[in-house]
Design an enzyme around this catalytic site. Structure first.
Site, PDB file in Angstrom:
ATOM      1  N   SER A 136       0.861  -1.172   0.000  1.00  0.00           N
ATOM      2  CA  SER A 136       0.000   0.000   0.000  1.00  0.00           C
ATOM      3  C   SER A 136       0.902   1.228   0.000  1.00  0.00           C
ATOM      4  O   SER A 136       1.731   1.388   0.894  1.00  0.00           O
ATOM      5  CB  SER A 136      -0.894  -0.034   1.241  1.00  0.00           C
ATOM      6  OG  SER A 136      -1.653   1.152   1.344  1.00  0.00           O
TER       7      SER A 136
ATOM      8  N   LYS B 213      -1.266  -1.114  -4.270  1.00  0.00           N
ATOM      9  CA  LYS B 213      -2.458  -0.337  -3.911  1.00  0.00           C
ATOM     10  C   LYS B 213      -2.013   1.101  -3.685  1.00  0.00           C
ATOM     11  O   LYS B 213      -1.109   1.349  -2.893  1.00  0.00           O
ATOM     12  CB  LYS B 213      -3.089  -0.912  -2.642  1.00  0.00           C
ATOM     13  CG  LYS B 213      -4.270  -0.116  -2.112  1.00  0.00           C
ATOM     14  CD  LYS B 213      -4.887  -0.775  -0.878  1.00  0.00           C
ATOM     15  CE  LYS B 213      -4.795   0.120   0.337  1.00  0.00           C
ATOM     16  NZ  LYS B 213      -5.460  -0.460   1.524  1.00  0.00           N
TER      17      LYS B 213
ATOM     18  N   LYS C 213      -2.935   5.019  -2.600  1.00  0.00           N
ATOM     19  CA  LYS C 213      -3.867   5.918  -1.941  1.00  0.00           C
ATOM     20  C   LYS C 213      -4.246   7.014  -2.927  1.00  0.00           C
ATOM     21  O   LYS C 213      -3.363   7.545  -3.626  1.00  0.00           O
ATOM     22  CB  LYS C 213      -3.203   6.537  -0.708  1.00  0.00           C
ATOM     23  CG  LYS C 213      -2.912   5.526   0.394  1.00  0.00           C
ATOM     24  CD  LYS C 213      -4.194   5.035   1.036  1.00  0.00           C
ATOM     25  CE  LYS C 213      -3.914   4.110   2.210  1.00  0.00           C
ATOM     26  NZ  LYS C 213      -5.156   3.617   2.814  1.00  0.00           N
TER      27      LYS C 213
ATOM     28  N   ASP D 201      -7.186   3.087  -3.013  1.00  0.00           N
ATOM     29  CA  ASP D 201      -7.881   3.223  -1.727  1.00  0.00           C
ATOM     30  C   ASP D 201      -8.079   4.706  -1.442  1.00  0.00           C
ATOM     31  O   ASP D 201      -7.107   5.453  -1.362  1.00  0.00           O
ATOM     32  CB  ASP D 201      -7.030   2.582  -0.621  1.00  0.00           C
ATOM     33  CG  ASP D 201      -7.706   2.597   0.745  1.00  0.00           C
ATOM     34  OD1 ASP D 201      -8.834   3.114   0.858  1.00  0.00           O
ATOM     35  OD2 ASP D 201      -7.097   2.084   1.708  1.00  0.00           O
TER      36      ASP D 201
ATOM     37  N   GLU E  67     -11.197   0.938  -3.193  1.00  0.00           N
ATOM     38  CA  GLU E  67     -11.480   0.717  -1.771  1.00  0.00           C
ATOM     39  C   GLU E  67     -12.046   1.982  -1.121  1.00  0.00           C
ATOM     40  O   GLU E  67     -11.473   3.062  -1.262  1.00  0.00           O
ATOM     41  CB  GLU E  67     -10.166   0.302  -1.083  1.00  0.00           C
ATOM     42  CG  GLU E  67     -10.293  -0.029   0.405  1.00  0.00           C
ATOM     43  CD  GLU E  67      -8.963  -0.510   1.001  1.00  0.00           C
ATOM     44  OE1 GLU E  67      -8.050  -0.881   0.218  1.00  0.00           O
ATOM     45  OE2 GLU E  67      -8.827  -0.504   2.227  1.00  0.00           O
TER      46      GLU E  67
ATOM     47  N   ASP F  14     -13.704  -1.030   3.390  1.00  0.00           N
ATOM     48  CA  ASP F  14     -12.785  -1.148   4.530  1.00  0.00           C
ATOM     49  C   ASP F  14     -13.511  -0.550   5.746  1.00  0.00           C
ATOM     50  O   ASP F  14     -14.181  -1.283   6.501  1.00  0.00           O
ATOM     51  CB  ASP F  14     -11.483  -0.408   4.173  1.00  0.00           C
ATOM     52  CG  ASP F  14     -10.473  -0.293   5.307  1.00  0.00           C
ATOM     53  OD1 ASP F  14     -10.764  -0.718   6.432  1.00  0.00           O
ATOM     54  OD2 ASP F  14      -9.359   0.249   5.080  1.00  0.00           O
TER      55      ASP F  14
ATOM     56  N   LYS G 272      -9.908  -6.340   8.503  1.00  0.00           N
ATOM     57  CA  LYS G 272      -8.897  -5.932   9.489  1.00  0.00           C
ATOM     58  C   LYS G 272      -9.441  -6.320  10.849  1.00  0.00           C
ATOM     59  O   LYS G 272     -10.493  -5.809  11.268  1.00  0.00           O
ATOM     60  CB  LYS G 272      -8.692  -4.414   9.472  1.00  0.00           C
ATOM     61  CG  LYS G 272      -8.012  -3.856   8.239  1.00  0.00           C
ATOM     62  CD  LYS G 272      -7.923  -2.332   8.333  1.00  0.00           C
ATOM     63  CE  LYS G 272      -7.301  -1.764   7.071  1.00  0.00           C
ATOM     64  NZ  LYS G 272      -7.403  -0.290   7.035  1.00  0.00           N
TER      65      LYS G 272
ATOM     66  N   GLY H  78      -4.236  -3.845   6.404  1.00  0.00           N
ATOM     67  CA  GLY H  78      -3.155  -3.577   7.354  1.00  0.00           C
ATOM     68  C   GLY H  78      -3.315  -2.212   7.969  1.00  0.00           C
ATOM     69  O   GLY H  78      -4.023  -1.344   7.440  1.00  0.00           O
TER      70      GLY H  78
HETATM   71  O1  OSB Z   1      -7.028   2.257   4.694  1.00  0.00           O
HETATM   72  O2  OSB Z   1      -6.016   0.433   4.466  1.00  0.00           O
HETATM   73  C1  OSB Z   1      -6.072   1.559   4.965  1.00  0.00           C
HETATM   74  C2  OSB Z   1      -2.871   2.294   6.917  1.00  0.00           C
HETATM   75  C3  OSB Z   1      -3.385   2.994   7.983  1.00  0.00           C
HETATM   76  C4  OSB Z   1      -4.726   3.242   8.051  1.00  0.00           C
HETATM   77  C5  OSB Z   1      -5.568   2.791   7.020  1.00  0.00           C
HETATM   78  C6  OSB Z   1      -5.064   2.079   5.958  1.00  0.00           C
HETATM   79  C7  OSB Z   1      -3.692   1.857   5.894  1.00  0.00           C
HETATM   80  C8  OSB Z   1      -3.045   1.189   4.781  1.00  0.00           C
HETATM   81  C9  OSB Z   1      -1.698   0.558   5.054  1.00  0.00           C
HETATM   82  O3  OSB Z   1      -3.469   1.178   3.636  1.00  0.00           O
HETATM   83  C10 OSB Z   1      -1.713  -0.899   4.898  1.00  0.00           C
HETATM   84  C11 OSB Z   1      -0.471  -1.534   5.472  1.00  0.00           C
HETATM   85  O4  OSB Z   1      -0.399  -1.770   6.683  1.00  0.00           O
HETATM   86  O5  OSB Z   1       0.422  -1.823   4.660  1.00  0.00           O
HETATM   87 MG    MG Z   2      -8.273   1.120   3.416  1.00  0.00          MG
END
Ligand code: OSB
Ligand code: MG
Length: 368
Positions: free
Chosen positions: A135, A161, A163, A188, A213, A238, A262, A290
């Protein structure tokens, strides 16, 4: 088991690269670890709450407070505590799923260590290694984004992935496609759009994304269902999925085609297992999300991702993607996969010297 004592420990984990999302930037994690001490041994859990209540309403100081004041007294006063009884014992306290998940994970780890059973085996895992992706946060420039993707692809990650947020979506994604062709690409939004953006979000359809996402706010299932009618990119939820019940409802309403699981967000690994089952019964694939976990939370996530309906690569990157020094033996990428620890419980524990070096506070709570 009777709990003899619970330790709440805060650990400061500087990140290798700051992680930027639509809700802010994480340059380090203030991690809350929960250690339960029982006559049969110890167990560890990691709370995934961030410093600030920006991903969900929980935040690390609040989780610490609710554990100390409202959750741990209920467990420490109980004559017998098992992982399956943690939920019922804490039911009177509303919400605070990340705090509840952390202590349930610690109890489950202690129980499984004492019984000599790995978490993956207990949950019903079917594989010895799990496919993982990466991510990637919002970058300072498209050039920097392309460079970081190149590095992660060279490491062997099985999907990327990205952001996104308004102003950082179609343009950088188009450049990513131009440079890297047909890679497995997800995005995401962390709820950064509204249904008024539907025409803009429809432009993502040309980019061949495997999923989008959480485009809309957490409580907007109706909006996600409407958006799903108007775009072809599959929607994954999520933040909106907080329980097996909400997963069933989201699927029934047509709000998502994929679910990010999660354990922290849903109150624990046992509820995560129920979500897995709800989704499997409806042929909705899931993957393990994560929260920038240390090796403690990561080990449990790897175990969860061994379940059969975790058919998409998780946000469970190798330790070095997040931290120069992890709290545990580092998780290392092998051909785009992480191996599942086979020791009892989560199969790893904090390295004592690293733990003491990074600890900022320790609080021990016993029976009243
Ligand atoms: O939205 O998935 C999410 C990290 C912190 C808070 C929200 C998210 C995330 C990530 C990181 O996308 C995922 C990771 O731990 O690699
Ligand atoms: Mg997410």
């Amino acid at each position: 088991m009777k709990l003899a004592e619970v330790e709440l420990r805060r650990v400061r984990m500087p990140m290798v690269t700051p992680f930027r999302t639509s809700f802010g930037t994480q340059a380090s994690r203030d991690v809350l670890l929960v250690k339960v001490v029982t006559p049969d041994g110890e167990g560890w859990g990691e709370c995934v709450a961030l410093d600030e209540p920006v991903y969900s309403s929980e935040y690390v100081e609040g989780a610490h407070h609710v554990l100390r004041t409202h959750l741990l007294p209920r467990l420490l006063d109980a004559p017998d505590v098992t992982a399956t009884s943690v939920g019922p014992l804490l039911r009177a306290v509303k919400g605070h799923r990340m705090a509840k998940a952390a202590v349930e994970a610690a109890v489950l780890d202690a129980e499984l260590r004492a019984g000599g059973v790995s978490l993956a085996r207990y949950l019903g895992g079917v594989r010895g290694a799990v496919d993982v992706g990466v991510s990637i946060g919002i970058a300072a420039s498209v050039g920097q984004l392309l460079d970081s993707i190149e590095g992660y692809l060279a490491d062997g990650y099985r999907r990327v992935k990205l952001k996104i947020e308004p102003g950082w979506d179609v343009e950088p994604l188009t450049q990513v496609r131009r440079r890297f062709g047909d890679i497995a690409l997800w995005v995401d939004a962390n709820a950064a759009y509204t249904l008024a953006d539907v025409d803009h979000l429809a432009r993502l359809d040309e980019l061949g994304l495997q999923l989008l996402e959480q485009p809309l706010p957490e409580d907007d299932l109706a909006g996600h269902a409407e958006l799903a009618q108007r775009i072809t990119t599959p929607i994954c939820l999520d933040e909106s999925i907080t329980s097996a019940g909400s997963a069933a409802e989201a699927i029934a309403r047509g709000a998502c085609a994929v679910v990010n699981v999660k354990a922290g967000r849903v109150g624990g690994y046992l509820e995560a297992l129920r979500i897995h089952d709800v989704c499997a019964a409806r042929s909705v694939p899931v993957w393990c999300g994560g929260m920038l976990e240390t090796g403690i939370g990561r080990a449990a996530n790897v175990a969860l991702a061994t379940l059969p309906n975790f058919t998409l690569p998780g946000d469970i990157s190798a330790s070095d993607r997040y931290y120069a020094t992890d709290l545990t033996e580092p998780f290392v990428l092998h051909d785009g996969r992480l191996r599942v620890p086979d020791g009892p419980g989560i199969g790893v524990a904090p390295l004592p010297d690293v733990l003491s070096r990074l600890t900022t506070s320790v609080e021990r709570i016993g029976p009243s």
